[in-house]
Scaffold this motif. Structure first.
Motif, PDB file in Angstrom:
ATOM      1  N   PRO A  71       0.827  -1.219   0.000  1.00 57.33           N
ATOM      2  CA  PRO A  71       0.000   0.000   0.000  1.00 57.33           C
ATOM      3  C   PRO A  71       0.857   1.263   0.000  1.00 57.33           C
ATOM      4  O   PRO A  71       0.499   2.252  -0.650  1.00 57.33           O
ATOM      5  CB  PRO A  71      -0.810  -0.130   1.293  1.00 57.33           C
ATOM      6  N   MET A  72       1.987   1.235   0.710  1.00 58.23           N
ATOM      7  CA  MET A  72       2.861   2.403   0.749  1.00 58.23           C
ATOM      8  C   MET A  72       3.408   2.721  -0.634  1.00 58.23           C
ATOM      9  O   MET A  72       3.480   3.898  -1.040  1.00 58.23           O
ATOM     10  CB  MET A  72       4.011   2.183   1.740  1.00 58.23           C
ATOM     11  N   LEU A 106      -0.474  10.593   5.857  1.00 59.28           N
ATOM     12  CA  LEU A 106      -1.398   9.518   5.509  1.00 59.28           C
ATOM     13  C   LEU A 106      -1.071   8.234   6.254  1.00 59.28           C
ATOM     14  O   LEU A 106      -1.958   7.587   6.833  1.00 59.28           O
ATOM     15  CB  LEU A 106      -1.368   9.271   3.999  1.00 59.28           C
ATOM     16  N   PHE A 107       0.199   7.870   6.272  1.00 57.81           N
ATOM     17  CA  PHE A 107       0.567   6.629   6.933  1.00 57.81           C
ATOM     18  C   PHE A 107       0.545   6.762   8.449  1.00 57.81           C
ATOM     19  O   PHE A 107       0.231   5.795   9.147  1.00 57.81           O
ATOM     20  CB  PHE A 107       1.922   6.139   6.429  1.00 57.81           C
ATOM     21  N   LEU A 111      -1.848   4.313  10.668  1.00 57.45           N
ATOM     22  CA  LEU A 111      -1.393   3.556  11.839  1.00 57.45           C
ATOM     23  C   LEU A 111      -2.176   3.977  13.083  1.00 57.45           C
ATOM     24  O   LEU A 111      -2.502   3.145  13.936  1.00 57.45           O
ATOM     25  CB  LEU A 111       0.103   3.767  12.058  1.00 57.45           C
ATOM     26  N   GLY A 112      -2.476   5.283  13.178  1.00 58.07           N
ATOM     27  CA  GLY A 112      -3.238   5.769  14.324  1.00 58.07           C
ATOM     28  C   GLY A 112      -4.637   5.176  14.376  1.00 58.07           C
ATOM     29  O   GLY A 112      -5.135   4.818  15.450  1.00 58.07           O
ATOM     30  N   ILE A 113      -5.290   5.062  13.218  1.00 58.57           N
ATOM     31  CA  ILE A 113      -6.622   4.456  13.168  1.00 58.57           C
ATOM     32  C   ILE A 113      -6.553   3.003  13.618  1.00 58.57           C
ATOM     33  O   ILE A 113      -7.398   2.522  14.380  1.00 58.57           O
ATOM     34  CB  ILE A 113      -7.203   4.566  11.746  1.00 58.57           C
ATOM     35  N   LEU A 147       6.793   8.764  14.649  1.00 56.43           N
ATOM     36  CA  LEU A 147       7.871   9.103  13.718  1.00 56.43           C
ATOM     37  C   LEU A 147       7.319   9.718  12.442  1.00 56.43           C
ATOM     38  O   LEU A 147       7.836  10.741  11.962  1.00 56.43           O
ATOM     39  CB  LEU A 147       8.678   7.841  13.380  1.00 56.43           C
ATOM     40  N   PHE A 148       6.270   9.129  11.877  1.00 59.11           N
ATOM     41  CA  PHE A 148       5.693   9.657  10.642  1.00 59.11           C
ATOM     42  C   PHE A 148       5.185  11.083  10.827  1.00 59.11           C
ATOM     43  O   PHE A 148       5.415  11.944   9.978  1.00 59.11           O
ATOM     44  CB  PHE A 148       4.555   8.752  10.168  1.00 59.11           C
TER      45      PHE A 148
END
Length: 201
Positions: A71-72, A106-107, A111-113, A147-148
């Motif tokens: 996906p990335m 976005l990433f 990850l947060g979701i 980090l993102f």
């Protein structure tokens, strides 16, 4: 379908090669201005225009060889086309400089979701590289998420306050070095939460 294994050097060349070519081309053309159809374009814009098809070609070859794109990789390719295309079309380098910010946001949000749902979506991408206990994956995911967001903020600060050349160096080397350094500092977590071979199997 699982990705086919290919030569690691080939994979690295396809993933990193376009960025190195972009950097080298920028150094060669950064001080030049080109007039095309009556419009003046700085070297950065011409290099961006060349980077888009090169990145797409390398991504396509990688997909052909492995039968799989993460996906990335897909999102990155789409954003390169959209924001790189806007920079070329509008003759405005700012759009391309925003791209890393949006990728990391976005990433980070993705990850947060996952974390809010009690899941580590990072695990789905990286589990084959480093088997960890569930708790280890959750801790690592929280750290990578942070980090993102930090990299997104840093990219905004760099491109908005410093020269284009500084941003190109930062994009080519700084972001890569930051991610590498981050994972080097996670060695303790990897050791503490690593699965034994029998458990991983």
């Amino acid at each position: 379908m699982a990705a086919k294994q290919i030569n690691p050097l080939t994979k690295t060349a396809l993933e990193i090669g376009p960025i190195i070519v972009f950097f080298a081309a920028y150094l060669l053309l950064k001080d030049r201005v080109f007039t095309i159809a009556g419009t003046e374009y700085e070297g950065f814009i011409l290099v961006t225009a060349g980077f888009i098809p090169l990145m797409l070609a390398c991504t396509g070859i990688l997909w052909k060889l492995t039968g799989h794109l993460s996906p990335m990789q897909i999102v990155t390719a789409v954003l390169i086309v959209v924001f790189g295309g806007l920079s070329v079309w509008l003759n405005d380098e700012r759009f391309f400089k925003m791209k890393p910010t949006l990728i990391y946001l976005l990433f980070g949000c993705a990850l947060g979701i996952g974390l809010l749902r009690g899941e580590s979506w990072l695990r789905k991408v990286m589990e084959g590289l480093m088997p960890l206990q569930d708790e280890g994956w959750m801790i690592l995911t929280r750290r990578v998420c942070a980090l993102f967001f930090a990299l997104a903020v840093l990219n905004e600060i760099i491109w908005r306050t410093m020269s284009t050349e500084t941003w190109v160096y930062f994009k080519t080397f700084g972001l890569t070095a930051a991610i590498f350094a981050f994972f080097m500092t996670q060695n303790g977590l990897f050791k503490e939460y690593a699965l034994e071979k029998d458990d991983a199997a």
